[in-house]
Design an enzyme around this catalytic site. Structure first.
Site, PDB file in Angstrom:
ATOM      1  N   ASP A 188       0.859  -1.185   0.000  1.00 20.92           N
ATOM      2  CA  ASP A 188       0.000   0.000   0.000  1.00 20.92           C
ATOM      3  C   ASP A 188       0.898   1.238   0.000  1.00 20.92           C
ATOM      4  OD1 ASP A 188      -3.254   0.293   0.703  1.00 20.92           O
ATOM      5  OD2 ASP A 188      -2.074   2.118   1.005  1.00 20.92           O
ATOM      6  N   SER A 189       0.387   2.325  -0.580  1.00 18.37           N
ATOM      7  CA  SER A 189       1.178   3.560  -0.590  1.00 18.37           C
ATOM      8  C   SER A 189       1.054   4.306   0.740  1.00 18.37           C
ATOM      9  CB  SER A 189       0.738   4.462  -1.749  1.00 18.37           C
ATOM     10  OG  SER A 189      -0.653   4.677  -1.677  1.00 18.37           O
ATOM     11  N   ASP A 241      -7.157  -4.801  -5.188  1.00 17.49           N
ATOM     12  CA  ASP A 241      -8.324  -3.980  -4.840  1.00 17.49           C
ATOM     13  C   ASP A 241      -7.955  -2.498  -4.905  1.00 17.49           C
ATOM     14  OD1 ASP A 241     -10.799  -3.187  -3.963  1.00 17.49           O
ATOM     15  OD2 ASP A 241     -10.365  -3.529  -1.842  1.00 17.49           O
ATOM     16  N   CYS A 260     -13.851  -0.541  -8.254  1.00 20.85           N
ATOM     17  CA  CYS A 260     -14.922   0.203  -7.585  1.00 20.85           C
ATOM     18  C   CYS A 260     -15.287   1.455  -8.383  1.00 20.85           C
ATOM     19  CB  CYS A 260     -14.540   0.546  -6.147  1.00 20.85           C
ATOM     20  SG  CYS A 260     -13.073   1.565  -6.030  1.00 20.85           S
TER      21      CYS A 260
HETATM   22  N1  SAH Z   1      -8.601  -3.841   0.175  1.00 22.64           N
HETATM   23  C1  SAH Z   1      -8.729  -2.794   1.164  1.00 22.64           C
HETATM   24  C2  SAH Z   1      -9.214  -1.485   0.579  1.00 22.64           C
HETATM   25  C3  SAH Z   1      -8.320  -0.925  -0.521  1.00 22.64           C
HETATM   26  S1  SAH Z   1      -8.650   0.739  -0.891  1.00 22.64           S
HETATM   27  C4  SAH Z   1      -9.642  -3.283   2.292  1.00 22.64           C
HETATM   28  O1  SAH Z   1     -10.220  -4.368   2.175  1.00 22.64           O
HETATM   29  O2  SAH Z   1      -9.768  -2.576   3.297  1.00 22.64           O
HETATM   30  C5  SAH Z   1      -7.328   1.174  -1.904  1.00 22.64           C
HETATM   31  C6  SAH Z   1      -5.980   1.325  -1.229  1.00 22.64           C
HETATM   32  O3  SAH Z   1      -5.025   1.601  -2.241  1.00 22.64           O
HETATM   33  C7  SAH Z   1      -5.837   2.434  -0.211  1.00 22.64           C
HETATM   34  O4  SAH Z   1      -5.396   1.902   1.009  1.00 22.64           O
HETATM   35  C8  SAH Z   1      -4.752   3.383  -0.792  1.00 22.64           C
HETATM   36  O5  SAH Z   1      -3.850   3.873   0.199  1.00 22.64           O
HETATM   37  C9  SAH Z   1      -4.025   2.461  -1.724  1.00 22.64           C
HETATM   38  N2  SAH Z   1      -3.359   3.075  -2.894  1.00 22.64           N
HETATM   39  C10 SAH Z   1      -3.827   4.045  -3.706  1.00 22.64           C
HETATM   40  N3  SAH Z   1      -2.980   4.231  -4.747  1.00 22.64           N
HETATM   41  C11 SAH Z   1      -1.959   3.350  -4.583  1.00 22.64           C
HETATM   42  C12 SAH Z   1      -0.782   3.038  -5.328  1.00 22.64           C
HETATM   43  N4  SAH Z   1      -0.489   3.667  -6.480  1.00 22.64           N
HETATM   44  N5  SAH Z   1       0.030   2.074  -4.869  1.00 22.64           N
HETATM   45  C13 SAH Z   1      -0.248   1.419  -3.723  1.00 22.64           C
HETATM   46  N6  SAH Z   1      -1.350   1.658  -2.984  1.00 22.64           N
HETATM   47  C14 SAH Z   1      -2.191   2.615  -3.407  1.00 22.64           C
END
Ligand code: SAH
Length: 399
Positions: free
Chosen positions: A253-254, A303, A343
């Protein structure tokens, strides 16, 4: 009954309203009689003057009116709001066994009859989001109805969403009523304990809409395989997998804050911390590095956040989905499973499936689509509002 300012619809532009779609775009408005203030209640009339609906007004948004009722004799008052909260809460209470959680979306805007309003329940606390001028005006009635009917310990406002600027509203955040929530609210989902940061977490704190898919991932785990959870946030999918017997999970995650909370969630569920590895960074880059290193996983969850906010962004979003799915498929073992999601409401499930199929071609493999996933019952899809269907996912087996 009061008379309200009137929004007259251009001839031929009332069709969607007659099908009870609740949005009136500015281009469909012929004239306005009376001078409604921002967020005020207005009546909507057809070209011939007949009543169509009653809703709230915005001069700044492209959506001039969001309709609250199509009944001429229904007032938008305390009773109206209480009825909506009671109906929404009743549906979730009756769905208790299906939800299998003490936390769920209590009000899902248009789908529950309250455009611009989201209310999420986290244990004993409610978190609200008011994204329009009209919903902001209804806030006191909504908060009071929630307090009476749900009797939470506290109600917190997370109206710090960018979309409020389209309505000329500033972000707002803070306690609305009752007790301040703790730093982290502990919730239970499918028997898993999770910490939620109501004040600073994404959205209202947590992605409640993936509850059923997280459970489904647990059910697909067999054997002590290696799982890669891409866009993991606070690790909901990971803990579901580890509890079901996965050998090890790597989270990408970022957000460093989200991954810190993921580590806490792992400990909270009595899982050995060595089984959960966090990588902070851009998922597109990290997956390419893993591919270059020849890494392989048994199960991958993808996701990502919403890639398309407007129609103009859909093409670019399609390329983003194809790219991330292609790289993920390269590092998935043959026979491995991909849980892939979108989504972006503007991207329909069939098109998303085609994108994943194209990604497989580029990754030089084939897929079996073995399951379709969607949003759970606390995020209902309204029959007159197709925009409320936004979350789709597939379980795919690589062959
Ligand atoms: N699967 C998670 C929800 C994911 S929401 C759950 O079940 O709770 C999307 C996530 O992607 C967020 O946490 C956001 O911080 C992350 N994100 C957004 N852009 C990103 C990128 N380029 N690389 C890595 N993570 C990213």
């Amino acid at each position: 009954m009061n008379t309200f300012p009137k929004i007259h619809i251009r001839a031929g532009r009332e069709k969607s309203l007659l099908r009870h779609h609740p949005w009136i775009f500015s281009g469909a408005v012929e004239k306005i009689t009376g001078s409604p203030s921002e967020g005020a209640i207005v009546d909507v009339c057809a070209h011939n003057g007949h009543f169509i609906g009653r809703g709230y007004y915005s001069s700044k948004s492209q959506i001039t009116v969001r309709v609250l009722t199509f009944k001429a004799d229904e007032a938008v008052d305390e009773v109206f709001i209480r009825n909506i909260v009671m109906r929404a809460s009743g549906m979730r209470t009756r769905a208790g066994a299906v939800l299998s959680s003490d936390s769920y979306r209590l009000i899902f805007s248009e789908s529950d009859g309250l455009p611009g309003v989201i209310v999420d329940k986290y244990g004993d606390y409610l978190v609200c989001q008011f994204s329009t001028a009209g919903s902001e005006k209804l806030k006191p009635l909504i908060v009071s109805a929630l307090n009476d009917i749900i009797q939470p310990k506290g109600i917190y406002d997370r109206s710090d969403v960018d979309s409020r600027s389209h309505e000329g509203l500033k972000p707002e955040k803070g306690l609305l009523l009752g007790a301040e929530p703790p730093e982290f609210v502990q919730i239970v989902e499918n028997g898993i304990q999770l910490l939620v940061d109501i004040r600073n977490g994404h959205k209202t704190g947590f992605y409640l809409d993936q509850r059923e898919s997280r459970r489904r991932l647990g059910e697909w785990i067999e054997g002590a395989g290696e799982v890669l959870n891409v866009f993991s946030y606070t690790g909901g999918f990971s803990i579901s997998a580890l509890k079901a017997g996965a050998g090890c999970v790597t989270n990408i995650d970022s957000s460093q804050g989200a991954l810190n909370l993921c580590a806490q969630n792992v400990g909270l569920n009595g899982i050995d911390s060595a089984k959960s590895i966090n990588i902070t960074g851009d998922a597109f880059r990290v997956l390419r590095e893993m591919s270059a290193e020849g890494r392989q996983f048994d199960i991958i969850v993808l996701d990502p956040p919403k890639f398309a906010d407007s129609k103009a962004q859909v093409m670019k979003a399609c390329r983003g989905y194809k790219d991330i799915n292609m790289v993920a498929l390269r590092i998935l073992k043959p026979g491995g499973r991909l849980f892939t999601f979108s989504c972006s409401g503007l991207l329909e499930a069939d098109l998303f499936q085609k994108i994943v199929a194209d990604a497989a071609l580029d990754a030089k493999c084939s897929l079996q689509f073995v399951e379709r996933l969607s949003q759970p019952c606390d995020h209902p899809i309204h029959s007159a509002f197709p925009e409320s269907a936004y979350l789709k996912g597939f379980v795919c087996v690589k062959i």
